[in-house]
Design a protein around this motif. Sequence first.
Motif, PDB file in Angstrom:
ATOM      1  N   MET A   1       0.836  -1.197   0.000  1.00 52.29           N
ATOM      2  CA  MET A   1       0.000   0.000   0.000  1.00 52.29           C
ATOM      3  C   MET A   1       0.874   1.252   0.000  1.00 52.29           C
ATOM      4  N   LYS A   2       0.269   2.369  -0.423  1.00 50.03           N
ATOM      5  CA  LYS A   2       0.962   3.655  -0.362  1.00 50.03           C
ATOM      6  C   LYS A   2       0.701   4.278   1.018  1.00 50.03           C
ATOM      7  N   ALA A   3       1.741   4.894   1.563  1.00 51.58           N
ATOM      8  CA  ALA A   3       1.581   5.511   2.887  1.00 51.58           C
ATOM      9  C   ALA A   3       2.606   6.624   3.044  1.00 51.58           C
ATOM     10  N   ILE A   4       2.302   7.524   3.950  1.00 53.97           N
ATOM     11  CA  ILE A   4       3.304   8.503   4.395  1.00 53.97           C
ATOM     12  C   ILE A   4       3.891   7.936   5.677  1.00 53.97           C
ATOM     13  N   VAL A   5       5.185   7.680   5.629  1.00 52.97           N
ATOM     14  CA  VAL A   5       5.847   7.009   6.757  1.00 52.97           C
ATOM     15  C   VAL A   5       6.812   7.998   7.412  1.00 52.97           C
ATOM     16  N   ILE A   6       6.931   7.935   8.756  1.00 51.86           N
ATOM     17  CA  ILE A   6       8.036   8.667   9.389  1.00 51.86           C
ATOM     18  C   ILE A   6       8.983   7.644  10.023  1.00 51.86           C
ATOM     19  N   ARG A   7      10.273   7.853   9.794  1.00 47.88           N
ATOM     20  CA  ARG A   7      11.284   6.937  10.346  1.00 47.88           C
ATOM     21  C   ARG A   7      12.090   7.604  11.448  1.00 47.88           C
ATOM     22  N   LYS A   8      11.843   8.899  11.639  1.00 45.31           N
ATOM     23  CA  LYS A   8      12.462   9.635  12.767  1.00 45.31           C
ATOM     24  C   LYS A   8      11.624  10.884  12.990  1.00 45.31           C
ATOM     25  N   HIS A   9      11.813  11.556  14.134  1.00 49.21           N
ATOM     26  CA  HIS A   9      11.109  12.811  14.392  1.00 49.21           C
ATOM     27  C   HIS A   9      11.800  13.940  13.632  1.00 49.21           C
ATOM     28  N   GLY A  10      11.038  14.976  13.313  1.00 46.07           N
ATOM     29  CA  GLY A  10      11.629  16.138  12.645  1.00 46.07           C
ATOM     30  C   GLY A  10      10.574  16.983  11.966  1.00 46.07           C
ATOM     31  N   GLY A  11      11.020  17.851  11.053  1.00 43.52           N
ATOM     32  CA  GLY A  11      10.123  18.761  10.331  1.00 43.52           C
ATOM     33  C   GLY A  11       9.339  18.017   9.249  1.00 43.52           C
ATOM     34  N   PRO A  12       8.607  18.762   8.401  1.00 47.89           N
ATOM     35  CA  PRO A  12       7.794  18.124   7.353  1.00 47.89           C
ATOM     36  C   PRO A  12       8.619  17.217   6.433  1.00 47.89           C
ATOM     37  N   GLU A  13       9.944  17.464   6.367  1.00 45.71           N
ATOM     38  CA  GLU A  13      10.802  16.656   5.470  1.00 45.71           C
ATOM     39  C   GLU A  13      10.867  15.182   5.893  1.00 45.71           C
ATOM     40  N   VAL A  14      10.486  14.858   7.126  1.00 38.35           N
ATOM     41  CA  VAL A  14      10.541  13.437   7.535  1.00 38.35           C
ATOM     42  C   VAL A  14       9.317  12.655   7.046  1.00 38.35           C
ATOM     43  N   LEU A  15       8.343  13.365   6.434  1.00 40.68           N
ATOM     44  CA  LEU A  15       7.149  12.678   5.912  1.00 40.68           C
ATOM     45  C   LEU A  15       7.519  12.054   4.561  1.00 40.68           C
ATOM     46  N   SER A  16       7.605  10.743   4.509  1.00 42.19           N
ATOM     47  CA  SER A  16       8.118  10.070   3.317  1.00 42.19           C
ATOM     48  C   SER A  16       7.001   9.244   2.649  1.00 42.19           C
ATOM     49  N   TYR A  17       6.754   9.550   1.363  1.00 37.87           N
ATOM     50  CA  TYR A  17       5.694   8.845   0.624  1.00 37.87           C
ATOM     51  C   TYR A  17       6.299   7.548   0.084  1.00 37.87           C
ATOM     52  N   GLU A  18       5.765   6.419   0.532  1.00 38.20           N
ATOM     53  CA  GLU A  18       6.410   5.137   0.217  1.00 38.20           C
ATOM     54  C   GLU A  18       5.389   4.049  -0.100  1.00 38.20           C
ATOM     55  N   HIS A  19       5.893   2.981  -0.724  1.00 40.13           N
ATOM     56  CA  HIS A  19       5.101   1.762  -0.893  1.00 40.13           C
ATOM     57  C   HIS A  19       5.558   0.805   0.216  1.00 40.13           C
ATOM     58  N   ILE A  20       4.655   0.408   1.096  1.00 41.02           N
ATOM     59  CA  ILE A  20       5.039  -0.477   2.212  1.00 41.02           C
ATOM     60  C   ILE A  20       4.068  -1.670   2.271  1.00 41.02           C
ATOM     61  N   PRO A  21       4.426  -2.742   2.979  1.00 36.91           N
ATOM     62  CA  PRO A  21       3.517  -3.910   3.068  1.00 36.91           C
ATOM     63  C   PRO A  21       2.186  -3.533   3.721  1.00 36.91           C
ATOM     64  N   ASP A  22       1.125  -4.205   3.280  1.00 33.61           N
ATOM     65  CA  ASP A  22      -0.195  -3.964   3.881  1.00 33.61           C
ATOM     66  C   ASP A  22      -0.182  -4.385   5.351  1.00 33.61           C
ATOM     67  N   PRO A  23      -0.968  -3.721   6.198  1.00 34.72           N
ATOM     68  CA  PRO A  23      -1.048  -4.165   7.601  1.00 34.72           C
ATOM     69  C   PRO A  23      -1.856  -5.455   7.711  1.00 34.72           C
ATOM     70  N   VAL A  24      -1.659  -6.160   8.797  1.00 34.38           N
ATOM     71  CA  VAL A  24      -2.454  -7.369   9.085  1.00 34.38           C
ATOM     72  C   VAL A  24      -3.274  -7.061  10.338  1.00 34.38           C
ATOM     73  N   ALA A  25      -4.566  -7.353  10.282  1.00 35.01           N
ATOM     74  CA  ALA A  25      -5.416  -7.047  11.446  1.00 35.01           C
ATOM     75  C   ALA A  25      -5.151  -8.046  12.564  1.00 35.01           C
ATOM     76  N   GLU A  26      -4.873  -7.539  13.761  1.00 33.54           N
ATOM     77  CA  GLU A  26      -4.705  -8.414  14.924  1.00 33.54           C
ATOM     78  C   GLU A  26      -6.079  -8.792  15.469  1.00 33.54           C
ATOM     79  N   LYS A  27      -6.113  -9.717  16.415  1.00 31.99           N
ATOM     80  CA  LYS A  27      -7.368 -10.154  17.016  1.00 31.99           C
ATOM     81  C   LYS A  27      -8.145  -8.936  17.560  1.00 31.99           C
ATOM     82  N   GLY A  28      -9.406  -8.862  17.211  1.00 31.30           N
ATOM     83  CA  GLY A  28     -10.237  -7.754  17.700  1.00 31.30           C
ATOM     84  C   GLY A  28     -10.179  -6.523  16.815  1.00 31.30           C
TER      85      GLY A  28
END
Length: 332
Positions: A1-28
């Motif tokens: 899926m496409k997502a905006i990911v942050i890998r560290k704290h910081g200004g708007p430049e840490v917002l990274s548009y990426e293709h990452i694996p889909d989440p898996v729903a946990e119990k509940g």
Amino acid sequence: MKAIVIRKHGGPEVLSYEHIPDPVAEKGDVLVKVKYCAVNHLDIWVRNGIVGKKVQFPHILGCDISGTLLEGFGNFKKGEKVTVYPAFDSKVPRTSFGIIGGFGKYKGGYAELISVPKNNIIKKPDYFTDSEAASINVSYLTSWNMLERSRCKKGDMILIWGANSGIGSAAILLAKAKGLKVITIASDKNKVKFAEKLGADYVIDRSTQDVTSEVLKITNQVGVDAVIDHVGAKTWPSSLEVLKIRGIMVSCGTTSGSEGTVNIRTFYSKESQIIGAYLGSKSQLISLHKFMKLKKIKPAIDSIFDLKDAKLAHQKMEKSNQFGKILLRVSN
Ligand SMILES: NC(=O)c1ccc[n+]([C@@H]2O[C@H](COP(=O)([O-])OP(=O)(O)OC[C@H]3O[C@@H](n4cnc5c(N)ncnc54)[C@H](OP(=O)(O)O)[C@@H]3O)[C@@H](O)[C@H]2O)c1
């Protein structure tokens, strides 16, 4: 899926548009395909980082979500349009709850798919469009909770800071619909016009006027019944000063700093109350949906950015250039 990911704290430049694996729903939990996610000041706090608060990187911001269900459960059908109540039980001592996409285990809605507790799913009211539904879960719910905590009744006078903000614009619309008299604060001519359009009875331009003396002038030196303060350190002294005897200040935010000054003598000699407000409950959100439909209120939306342009959305909010809610269009 496409997502905006942050890998560290910081200004708007840490917002990274990426293709990452889909989440898996946990119990509940259940997967939601996110359509819109509104931007809230919380997203900026989490992006910047707050001392003593931890997130697990890579993290995804965004707590104000509308979308469709990827699978059915209970009375909900697959593909049903829903909105997501943002709070979950964090099990942190002396903390009411965690917020999805905030400082906690749940990743947020700056992503095409999100896994959230089934218990947080609410059917999207037909009265709201998908983008409107995503605007209500945080600013409108918190403002609603603050107005309830202010104990204001029809005809009471309330001061609302920051007319152009998510919280301020929501509070003005809801307070007027509840029959309150509203004094609000803006900081330039366009923000003054916006506040008037929302229905505020009195607008003070803090760039040219002194807020405390203007509020006291408007109220014939009596003061206001309540104050909605989301700005924090810079506004707390005036908020307390303009309260009438036994007035209530409701506080939910720290945009201008979290170390406020209280004139203790003013505080106790007026028998004032300072009440904190943290979001609101799921049942309050459902009541709010009904109230907004009954009173024909639509949320004030400033702009909608594509997910990949989340940086621009954050920059707009950080410059306080918004008139109401800023949203991200996450998927079609
Ligand atoms: N407790 C909760 O559950 C909860 C829920 C939602 C939000 N919040 C908090 O509430 C705050 C507002 O959130 P938001 O999303 O509505 O933010 P926002 O849209 O970014 O609004 C910021 C507002 O603060 C005003 N402001 C900034 N500095 C000021 C100053 N020195 N004096 C007067 N006004 C000032 C701005 O007015 P100008 O443009 O005129 O400068 C603007 O209207 C944030 O701190 C957020 O974290 C808390």
